[in-house]
Design a protein around this motif. Sequence first.
Motif, short mmCIF file in Angstrom:
data_model
loop_
_atom_site.label_atom_id
_atom_site.label_comp_id
_atom_site.label_asym_id
_atom_site.label_seq_id
_atom_site.Cartn_x
_atom_site.Cartn_y
_atom_site.Cartn_z
N ILE A 322 0.94 -0.88 -0.26
CA ILE A 322 0.32 -0.13 0.40
C ILE A 322 0.73 1.22 0.04
O ILE A 322 0.11 2.23 0.02
N ARG A 323 2.13 1.39 0.53
CA ARG A 323 2.92 2.17 0.76
C ARG A 323 3.03 3.43 -0.48
O ARG A 323 3.23 4.29 -0.28
N PRO A 324 3.23 2.65 -2.19
CA PRO A 324 3.16 3.81 -3.11
C PRO A 324 1.79 4.57 -2.80
O PRO A 324 1.87 5.77 -3.25
N ALA A 325 0.42 4.10 -2.53
CA ALA A 325 -0.90 5.06 -2.86
C ALA A 325 -0.96 6.08 -1.52
O ALA A 325 -1.48 6.86 -1.37
N LEU A 326 -0.23 5.29 -0.90
CA LEU A 326 -0.38 5.46 0.62
C LEU A 326 0.52 6.93 0.94
O LEU A 326 -0.27 7.78 1.10
N TYR A 327 1.79 6.94 0.33
CA TYR A 327 2.82 8.16 0.76
C TYR A 327 3.23 8.16 -0.50
O TYR A 327 4.70 8.67 -0.24
N GLU A 328 3.24 7.69 -1.68
CA GLU A 328 3.79 8.09 -3.01
C GLU A 328 5.31 7.50 -2.63
O GLU A 328 6.34 7.99 -2.91
N ALA A 329 5.71 6.25 -1.61
CA ALA A 329 6.88 5.37 -1.42
C ALA A 329 7.26 5.35 -3.04
O ALA A 329 6.94 4.64 -3.84
N CYS A 330 9.26 5.12 -3.03
CA CYS A 330 9.40 4.86 -4.87
C CYS A 330 10.08 3.70 -4.10
O CYS A 330 10.18 3.06 -3.29
N TYR A 331 9.76 2.85 -5.72
CA TYR A 331 10.55 1.26 -5.15
C TYR A 331 11.88 1.45 -6.60
O TYR A 331 11.55 1.96 -8.33
N THR A 332 12.19 0.52 -6.55
CA THR A 332 13.60 -0.13 -7.50
C THR A 332 12.71 -1.62 -8.28
O THR A 332 12.84 -2.62 -7.13
N ALA A 333 12.68 -1.89 -9.48
CA ALA A 333 12.61 -3.11 -10.58
C ALA A 333 13.13 -3.64 -11.11
O ALA A 333 13.88 -2.78 -12.15
N ILE A 334 13.49 -4.86 -11.21
CA ILE A 334 13.72 -5.38 -12.20
C ILE A 334 13.19 -6.56 -13.01
O ILE A 334 11.95 -7.01 -12.60
N VAL A 335 12.93 -7.07 -14.28
CA VAL A 335 12.43 -8.22 -14.87
C VAL A 335 13.41 -9.66 -14.31
O VAL A 335 14.05 -8.97 -14.78
N ALA A 336 12.88 -9.76 -13.85
CA ALA A 336 13.95 -10.88 -13.03
C ALA A 336 14.38 -12.69 -14.26
O ALA A 336 15.40 -12.49 -13.72
N ASN A 337 13.44 -12.23 -14.91
CA ASN A 337 13.60 -13.62 -16.37
C ASN A 337 14.72 -12.71 -17.04
O ASN A 337 15.00 -13.75 -18.52
N LYS A 338 14.99 -11.66 -16.72
CA LYS A 338 15.71 -10.66 -18.23
C LYS A 338 16.76 -10.05 -17.35
O LYS A 338 16.79 -9.04 -18.30
N ALA A 339 17.15 -10.95 -15.94
CA ALA A 339 18.05 -9.50 -15.53
C ALA A 339 19.39 -8.83 -16.27
O ALA A 339 20.06 -8.11 -15.97
N ASP A 340 19.69 -9.84 -17.01
CA ASP A 340 21.00 -9.44 -17.54
C ASP A 340 21.09 -8.90 -19.43
O ASP A 340 21.77 -8.15 -19.78
N GLN A 341 19.61 -7.89 -19.20
CA GLN A 341 19.21 -7.95 -20.91
C GLN A 341 19.30 -6.25 -20.14
O GLN A 341 18.82 -5.31 -19.35
#
Length: 431
Positions: A322-341
């Motif tokens: 809920i954190r992004p909707a609650l107070y605009e928390a940011c996160y980092t992400a990758i595509v796990a099956n394309k992590a080297d792309q």
Amino acid sequence: MKINSRGHLEIGGIDVLDLVKDFGTPLWVIDEQGFRQNCRSFKEAFQKMGDALVVYASKALSNTSICRMAAQEGLGLDVVSGGELYTALQAGFPVEKIYFHGNNKSPAEIAMALEAGIGRMVVDNFYELKLLSQICQAKDYTQDILLRITPGVEAHTHEFIKTGQIDSKFGFTLPDGQALKAVQAALDTPGVNLVGLHCHIGSQVFDMGSFRHAGSLMMDFMGEVKQHTGHEFSELDLGGGFGIFYCYGDEPADPVSWAEAVMPTVQEKARELNIPVPRVIVEPGRAICGPAGITLYTIGSSKEIPGIRKYVAIDGGMTDNIRPALYEACYTAIVANKADQDSEEVVSIAGKCCESGDMLIRDVNLPRVAAGDVLAVFATGAYGYTMSSNYNRLPRPAMVLVNEGAADLILRRETYEDILRNDIIPARLKK
């Protein structure tokens, strides 16, 4: 975490695609070694500099396995409800190291804590002080307490997670004299033994100077208390709120920096004020479990609005974070099956809830994604599960603990039957 020879993300020695195959998505994943190392880093940093106790703030992530690991690492435990206390007791956590916080503890919660024999009750207001006294006297029991003080420190963090400023629902206010009145009241109240003070200035705090300033103010107040009442304290709990890395721009310190900011301050102030050096207590929660967790999602639909935005939808969202909707928390992400792309497009990650605000990450650079890809979102060990919900009647995800190639389920995935478990249809609706 690393990228393996298949180009996949790996955590705890396990390819995350194998985790998805075995446990499904959405999936909370906790790296046991990461969790334990974070416990040790805080414990070593503070205990190296004096008498200190690190207390894990279980509101960040609480279940029986997590409590068990915190106990094994020699930490105390911060609970804020009967449910968190019950979890700790079921996990076999040492009761003498449990600190019970909260601004509106119920009579049943207080009685439960007293019967369990917890170490410290952190009293938040005059109502609670009176209620605790009544229950203690009825049980012919004396409870060690701390008073929560609002020191008036403005931490540089989001408005919704500031707690140390004067305008706060928590604690006895220091600048207006209420805190001193609370101390005198506690000293005059039967059934309680005032051993220390507590404060907490906010969450996701990066400025170590804020912690140093809070420690200095609290020590000055201890000196003031001795001058007015003769009472001396043995404990000073400076709370938690230590910030972690979520995304670009976050610059967290390390546990040693936190210890170096507060321990000498407390010790020097004690000498200056001619009062005993209190045991310093700190309560990291997010800083222990947050970096140790990732969440895995399966990518489904996408929608491109030419020249504006491309939405990519996942099979979770605000129900598991809920954190992004609650107070605009940011996160980092990758595509796990394309992590080297390499990254090829900028997309926004949308949740599946029926809310326009259910956006997990806006404008993230990813390889070109397709339905069935697995998205890994980092640093989600804190406040995902504990703030989760069944909005839209979505079942909560499972949680696994990974360590050196082994994956153990520590929270089973909810089913539709679980969601209906407490539903009752009155007889008159069955006709």
